[in-house]
Design a protein around this motif. Structure first.
Motif, PDB file in Angstrom:
ATOM      1  N   SER A  63      19.087  60.183  98.275  1.00 55.05           N
ATOM      2  CA  SER A  63      19.731  61.365  97.720  1.00 55.05           C
ATOM      3  C   SER A  63      21.246  61.188  97.750  1.00 55.05           C
ATOM      4  N   ILE A  64      21.934  62.049  96.999  1.00 54.07           N
ATOM      5  CA  ILE A  64      23.399  62.010  97.017  1.00 54.07           C
ATOM      6  C   ILE A  64      23.935  63.400  96.690  1.00 54.07           C
ATOM      7  N   GLN A  65      25.002  63.762  97.387  1.00 51.13           N
ATOM      8  CA  GLN A  65      25.790  64.942  97.063  1.00 51.13           C
ATOM      9  C   GLN A  65      27.160  64.420  96.652  1.00 51.13           C
ATOM     10  N   CYS A  66      27.572  64.781  95.439  1.00 50.05           N
ATOM     11  CA  CYS A  66      28.820  64.242  94.914  1.00 50.05           C
ATOM     12  C   CYS A  66      29.431  65.260  93.959  1.00 50.05           C
ATOM     13  N   TYR A  67      30.595  64.916  93.426  1.00 49.00           N
ATOM     14  CA  TYR A  67      31.291  65.816  92.509  1.00 49.00           C
ATOM     15  C   TYR A  67      31.942  65.000  91.403  1.00 49.00           C
ATOM     16  N   LEU A  68      31.686  65.391  90.170  1.00 48.61           N
ATOM     17  CA  LEU A  68      32.270  64.804  88.962  1.00 48.61           C
ATOM     18  C   LEU A  68      31.787  63.382  88.661  1.00 48.61           C
ATOM     19  N   VAL A  69      30.652  62.977  89.223  1.00 47.00           N
ATOM     20  CA  VAL A  69      30.075  61.665  88.918  1.00 47.00           C
ATOM     21  C   VAL A  69      29.274  61.787  87.621  1.00 47.00           C
TER      22      VAL A  69
END
Length: 141
Positions: A63-69
């Motif tokens: 899983s991943i939590q990211c922003y603007l990818v």
């Protein structure tokens, strides 16, 4: 029983490589297990980071939590060293204005010693990664 998240430094994971470093938001933040801290890229794509596990592990999902990818690729290696990566997933993520992107990728019978997260493109010049995750099924070796 809650699965172990092997991407956390408290579980023995280590950040092996990051292609950029910002003093206020360093790459080590991706392994601290908190969504409040993050790694921010310093422009230009692709950007990547590699997380190493203490042993070869069997993972049920990443899983991943990211922003603007915009486009993310995840690769794995089962070698003792971070070499010989093979692509597992590549996905275009949805743009979520003002909130974190949260993605899960089920991976049945998936083993890895290293995971490489490659940010191929972003919705802006800079993106942030708050928390990658790899839920453990069991330790292999």
């Amino acid at each position: 029983m809650r699965p172990v998240d092997w991407c956390r430094s408290s579980a023995g994971a280590a950040l092996v490589l990051a292609t950029s470093n910002d003093e206020q938001h360093p790459a080590e933040n991706v392994a601290d297990g908190s969504s409040e801290t993050f790694w921010t890229t310093t422009g230009m794509f692709p950007q990547e980071f590699i997380i190493g596990f203490p042993k070869c592990v069997k993972i049920s999902k990443v899983s991943i939590q990211c922003y603007l990818v915009r486009t993310l690729r995840i690769e794995r290696s089962v070698s003792k060293d971070p070499v010989g990566f093979e692509q597992c997933i590549e996905k275009d993520l949805q743009h979520t204005e003002g909130q974190l992107q949260m993605e899960e990728f089920p991976l049945p019978d998936f083993q890895a010693t290293y995971l490489r997260f490659i940010i191929k493109s972003g919705f802006d010049h800079f993106v942030s990664v708050h928390r990658p995750g790899a839920d453990l099924c069991q330790i292999q070796r």
